[in-house]
Design a protein around this motif. Structure first.
Motif, PDB file in Angstrom:
ATOM      1  N   ASN A 228      87.992 108.094  60.491  1.00  0.00           N
ATOM      2  CA  ASN A 228      87.908 109.298  61.322  1.00  0.00           C
ATOM      3  C   ASN A 228      86.794 110.216  60.821  1.00  0.00           C
ATOM      4  OD1 ASN A 228      89.014 110.765  59.095  1.00  0.00           O
ATOM      5  ND2 ASN A 228      91.073 110.229  59.768  1.00  0.00           N
ATOM      6  N   LEU A 229      86.612 111.320  61.522  1.00  0.00           N
ATOM      7  CA  LEU A 229      85.540 112.259  61.192  1.00  0.00           C
ATOM      8  C   LEU A 229      85.664 112.815  59.787  1.00  0.00           C
ATOM      9  CD1 LEU A 229      84.983 114.562  64.321  1.00  0.00           C
ATOM     10  CD2 LEU A 229      83.269 113.162  63.148  1.00  0.00           C
ATOM     11  N   PHE A 230      86.905 113.089  59.356  1.00  0.00           N
ATOM     12  CA  PHE A 230      87.085 113.683  58.034  1.00  0.00           C
ATOM     13  C   PHE A 230      86.624 112.724  56.942  1.00  0.00           C
ATOM     14  CE2 PHE A 230      89.359 114.662  54.149  1.00  0.00           C
ATOM     15  CZ  PHE A 230      89.084 116.013  54.029  1.00  0.00           C
ATOM     16  N   VAL A 231      87.064 111.473  57.009  1.00  0.00           N
ATOM     17  CA  VAL A 231      86.659 110.487  56.007  1.00  0.00           C
ATOM     18  C   VAL A 231      85.148 110.274  56.062  1.00  0.00           C
ATOM     19  CG1 VAL A 231      86.914 108.101  55.212  1.00  0.00           C
ATOM     20  CG2 VAL A 231      88.913 109.346  56.059  1.00  0.00           C
ATOM     21  N   ALA A 232      84.605 110.227  57.267  1.00  0.00           N
ATOM     22  CA  ALA A 232      83.159 110.027  57.435  1.00  0.00           C
ATOM     23  C   ALA A 232      82.370 111.128  56.746  1.00  0.00           C
ATOM     24  CB  ALA A 232      82.808 109.980  58.915  1.00  0.00           C
ATOM     25  N   GLY A 233      82.822 112.366  56.902  1.00  0.00           N
ATOM     26  CA  GLY A 233      82.109 113.491  56.318  1.00  0.00           C
ATOM     27  C   GLY A 233      82.361 113.672  54.841  1.00  0.00           C
ATOM     28  N   PHE A 234      83.556 113.233  54.381  1.00  0.00           N
ATOM     29  CA  PHE A 234      83.910 113.450  52.973  1.00  0.00           C
ATOM     30  C   PHE A 234      83.288 112.396  52.066  1.00  0.00           C
ATOM     31  CE2 PHE A 234      86.576 113.456  49.181  1.00  0.00           C
ATOM     32  CZ  PHE A 234      86.677 114.817  48.935  1.00  0.00           C
ATOM     33  N   ILE A 235      83.220 111.153  52.550  1.00  0.00           N
ATOM     34  CA  ILE A 235      82.687 110.063  51.737  1.00  0.00           C
ATOM     35  C   ILE A 235      81.191 109.926  51.995  1.00  0.00           C
ATOM     36  CG2 ILE A 235      82.749 107.571  51.317  1.00  0.00           C
ATOM     37  CD1 ILE A 235      85.204 109.070  50.248  1.00  0.00           C
ATOM     38  N   GLY A 236      80.426 109.988  50.931  1.00  0.00           N
ATOM     39  CA  GLY A 236      78.969 109.900  51.047  1.00  0.00           C
ATOM     40  C   GLY A 236      78.321 111.212  50.641  1.00  0.00           C
ATOM     41  N   SER A 237      77.212 111.126  49.905  1.00  0.00           N
ATOM     42  CA  SER A 237      76.510 112.323  49.460  1.00  0.00           C
ATOM     43  C   SER A 237      75.003 112.077  49.520  1.00  0.00           C
ATOM     44  CB  SER A 237      76.924 112.677  48.027  1.00  0.00           C
ATOM     45  OG  SER A 237      76.284 113.843  47.577  1.00  0.00           O
ATOM     46  N   PRO A 238      74.280 112.877  50.313  1.00  0.00           N
ATOM     47  CA  PRO A 238      74.729 113.940  51.216  1.00  0.00           C
ATOM     48  C   PRO A 238      75.646 113.398  52.319  1.00  0.00           C
ATOM     49  CG  PRO A 238      72.345 114.030  50.878  1.00  0.00           C
ATOM     50  CD  PRO A 238      72.810 112.716  50.356  1.00  0.00           C
ATOM     51  N   SER A 239      76.363 114.327  52.947  1.00  0.00           N
ATOM     52  CA  SER A 239      77.327 113.956  53.971  1.00  0.00           C
ATOM     53  C   SER A 239      76.656 113.328  55.192  1.00  0.00           C
ATOM     54  CB  SER A 239      78.114 115.187  54.425  1.00  0.00           C
ATOM     55  OG  SER A 239      78.842 115.740  53.358  1.00  0.00           O
ATOM     56  N   MET A 240      77.462 112.582  55.934  1.00  0.00           N
ATOM     57  CA  MET A 240      76.981 111.982  57.184  1.00  0.00           C
ATOM     58  C   MET A 240      76.534 113.073  58.159  1.00  0.00           C
ATOM     59  SD  MET A 240      79.117 109.571  59.876  1.00  0.00           S
ATOM     60  CE  MET A 240      79.359 108.196  58.752  1.00  0.00           C
ATOM     61  N   ASN A 241      75.400 112.841  58.813  1.00  0.00           N
ATOM     62  CA  ASN A 241      74.946 113.736  59.879  1.00  0.00           C
ATOM     63  C   ASN A 241      75.779 113.463  61.136  1.00  0.00           C
ATOM     64  OD1 ASN A 241      72.500 114.763  58.434  1.00  0.00           O
ATOM     65  ND2 ASN A 241      71.886 112.610  58.576  1.00  0.00           N
ATOM     66  N   LEU A 242      76.280 114.516  61.760  1.00  0.00           N
ATOM     67  CA  LEU A 242      77.121 114.362  62.945  1.00  0.00           C
ATOM     68  C   LEU A 242      76.532 115.157  64.106  1.00  0.00           C
ATOM     69  CD1 LEU A 242      80.589 114.866  61.187  1.00  0.00           C
ATOM     70  CD2 LEU A 242      79.634 112.695  61.982  1.00  0.00           C
ATOM     71  N   VAL A 243      76.544 114.562  65.292  1.00  0.00           N
ATOM     72  CA  VAL A 243      76.036 115.252  66.469  1.00  0.00           C
ATOM     73  C   VAL A 243      76.774 114.714  67.697  1.00  0.00           C
ATOM     74  CG1 VAL A 243      74.174 113.591  66.923  1.00  0.00           C
ATOM     75  CG2 VAL A 243      73.900 115.979  67.636  1.00  0.00           C
ATOM     76  N   GLU A 244      76.997 115.589  68.680  1.00  0.00           N
ATOM     77  CA  GLU A 244      77.636 115.150  69.919  1.00  0.00           C
ATOM     78  C   GLU A 244      76.553 114.610  70.849  1.00  0.00           C
ATOM     79  OE1 GLU A 244      80.202 117.523  73.040  1.00  0.00           O
ATOM     80  OE2 GLU A 244      81.338 117.196  71.189  1.00  0.00           O
ATOM     81  N   ALA A 245      76.725 113.368  71.302  1.00  0.00           N
ATOM     82  CA  ALA A 245      75.694 112.710  72.113  1.00  0.00           C
ATOM     83  C   ALA A 245      76.275 112.219  73.430  1.00  0.00           C
ATOM     84  CB  ALA A 245      75.104 111.527  71.341  1.00  0.00           C
ATOM     85  N   GLN A 246      75.441 112.195  74.452  1.00  0.00           N
ATOM     86  CA  GLN A 246      75.804 111.633  75.751  1.00  0.00           C
ATOM     87  C   GLN A 246      75.449 110.152  75.740  1.00  0.00           C
ATOM     88  OE1 GLN A 246      77.121 113.528  78.303  1.00  0.00           O
ATOM     89  NE2 GLN A 246      77.334 111.809  79.718  1.00  0.00           N
ATOM     90  N   LEU A 247      76.423 109.285  76.054  1.00  0.00           N
ATOM     91  CA  LEU A 247      76.186 107.848  76.068  1.00  0.00           C
ATOM     92  C   LEU A 247      75.947 107.382  77.501  1.00  0.00           C
ATOM     93  CD1 LEU A 247      78.862 106.528  73.517  1.00  0.00           C
ATOM     94  CD2 LEU A 247      76.554 107.383  73.086  1.00  0.00           C
TER      95      LEU A 247
END
Length: 408
Positions: A228-247
């Motif tokens: 999920n988003l929390f694990v994605a952002g917590f694991i990894g340094s620097p954190s994962m870049n997140l953006v809302e995209a239209q598919l």
């Protein structure tokens, strides 16, 4: 030695605070399991419930073949290692290590044998006559471990044992603890808030948030396939870049558009995440790790439809690589998870996040080759490896994978 099993373990305090909610976790015999998460997420409470230092509101804790819910700490045959060492200042190293065995009235010769064997493993043979005030922080931590080792317990429970050490010593002691645990083969549950510590030490890592287990898996799997988003952002340094995209689809290819950028998603991602079909014509949260973005001037064959163009806001040269901070013209992903992550990681304040939201921008980080000549204020092309992007449902935060798990 013995495994540890938690079955829907919960902790509710008398004032109604729900510290831990229905945590289930199996720690295999001899496994090094790390519990990680932000401060206050419940990881230390879980450890204390295993040790018997905290009562259990619901569920069961099993050590080996025995349910230990009602056993006092001394009868659970587990050994705790605390962050403050808890050494007796008036005793020598030998005395501190021998003390738990003396309480059990173990034969003196057996005590001497166990202490000296543990001292040999820990490199403390020449320090047995010293008192704690004459030891370094790392040496004190090894004495605390030695006191646990001599008990020959079913399991070690370690509560942020390295948090009081400086950065260089922490790295050294991480390797030392991993070596000792591997040598002894003792089941270990290790609590830390440092995700780098968790990833480098654990056979498996369990990520917690607000008393709830988010995901437990091998470190690389957490990194490659966050639930999920929390694990994605917590694991990894620097954190994962997140953006809302239209598919959307164009000429058979799946495209992700955010702001003025459109990226063509690699077919391997679409094949591995069949549930993405349900998001065509809709929005999804896309995650791109900094490691999967490179200075396009160093990748002349990088396709135009897999690039982001922006201006460098900040350059951090780290020797082995360079971190480039830049802005994309797409609204920041602002959820409870991303707010908590930003504050915990310390990258941005809530106010800063909200300012980005008002401006309709997001801050990205790229980890690029040290050969990159990009400087602050330079206009750059950044190549994205779109075979390694991640997608999450914007409503639930769950990873978008197959048809059965997209809306867990």
């Amino acid at each position: 030695m013995a495994g540890i099993e938690l079955d829907r373990v919960s902790k509710v305090y008398p004032n109604g605070t729900n510290a831990v909610s229905a945590v289930s976790l199996e720690v295999r015999d001899g496994e090094f399991m790390v519990l990680v998460g932000p401060s206050g997420c419940g990881k230390t409470t879980v450890l204390r419930m295993i040790a018997g230092l905290e009562s259990i509101s619901e569920g069961t804790v099993q050590v080996g073949d025995e349910v230990v819910n009602d056993l006092p700490p001394r009868e659970r045959d587990v050994a705790m290692v605390f962050q403050n060492y808890a050494l007796y200042p008036h005793m020598t190293v030998f005395g501190n290590m021998a003390f738990p065995l003396q309480l059990k009235k173990v034969d003196k010769r057996e005590i001497s044998r166990r202490v000296r064997e543990a001292a040999d493993v820990l490199g403390l043979e020449d320090l047995l006559d010293r008192k704690p005030k004459h030891l370094s922080g790392g040496q004190r931590q090894r004495v605390a471990m030695g006191r646990a080792i001599v008990r020959e317990p079913h399991a070690f429970l370690m509560d942020e044992p390295l948090s009081n050490l400086d950065a260089k010593l922490r790295v050294q002691m991480r390797a030392e603890i991993s070596r000792i645990q591997d040598h002894l083969g003792v089941t270990t549950v290790y609590v830390t808030h440092d995700q780098t510590e968790a990833m480098t030490m654990g056979d498996r890592v369990a990520v917690m948030k607000k008393g709830i287990m988010q995901q437990a898996d091998a470190p690389q799997h957490l990194y490659d396939d966050p639930a999920n988003l929390f694990v994605a952002g917590f694991i990894g340094s620097p954190s994962m870049n997140l953006v809302e995209a239209q598919l959307h689809r164009d000429d058979g290819a799946l495209l992700a558009t955010f702001g003025s950028t459109t990226l063509t998603i690699d077919d391997a991602v679409v094949k591995a995440r069949p549930a993405l079909k349900r998001y065509e014509g809709r929005r999804a949260i896309m995650g791109i790790r900094p490691e999967d973005i490179e200075d396009a001037s160093l990748q002349t064959d990088a396709p135009r439809d897999r690039r982001i163009e922006s201006t460098v806001d900040l350059r951090e040269a780290l020797g082995s690589d360079i971190l480039l901070h830049f802005t994309v013209d797409a609204p920041i992903v602002l959820t409870d998870d991303t707010k908590e992550l930003a504050v915990d990681v310390g990258t941005e304040s809530i106010e800063s996040l909200e300012r980005h939201a008002e401006r309709g921008t997001s801050t990205f980080v790229a980890r690029v080759s040290p050969r990159s000549e990009a400087r602050r204020k330079d206009r750059v092309q950044l190549a994205v490896d779109t075979s390694r992007v991640h997608f999450f449902d914007p409503e639930t935060g769950f990873g978008i994978h197959d048809e059965d798990t997209a809306h867990e």
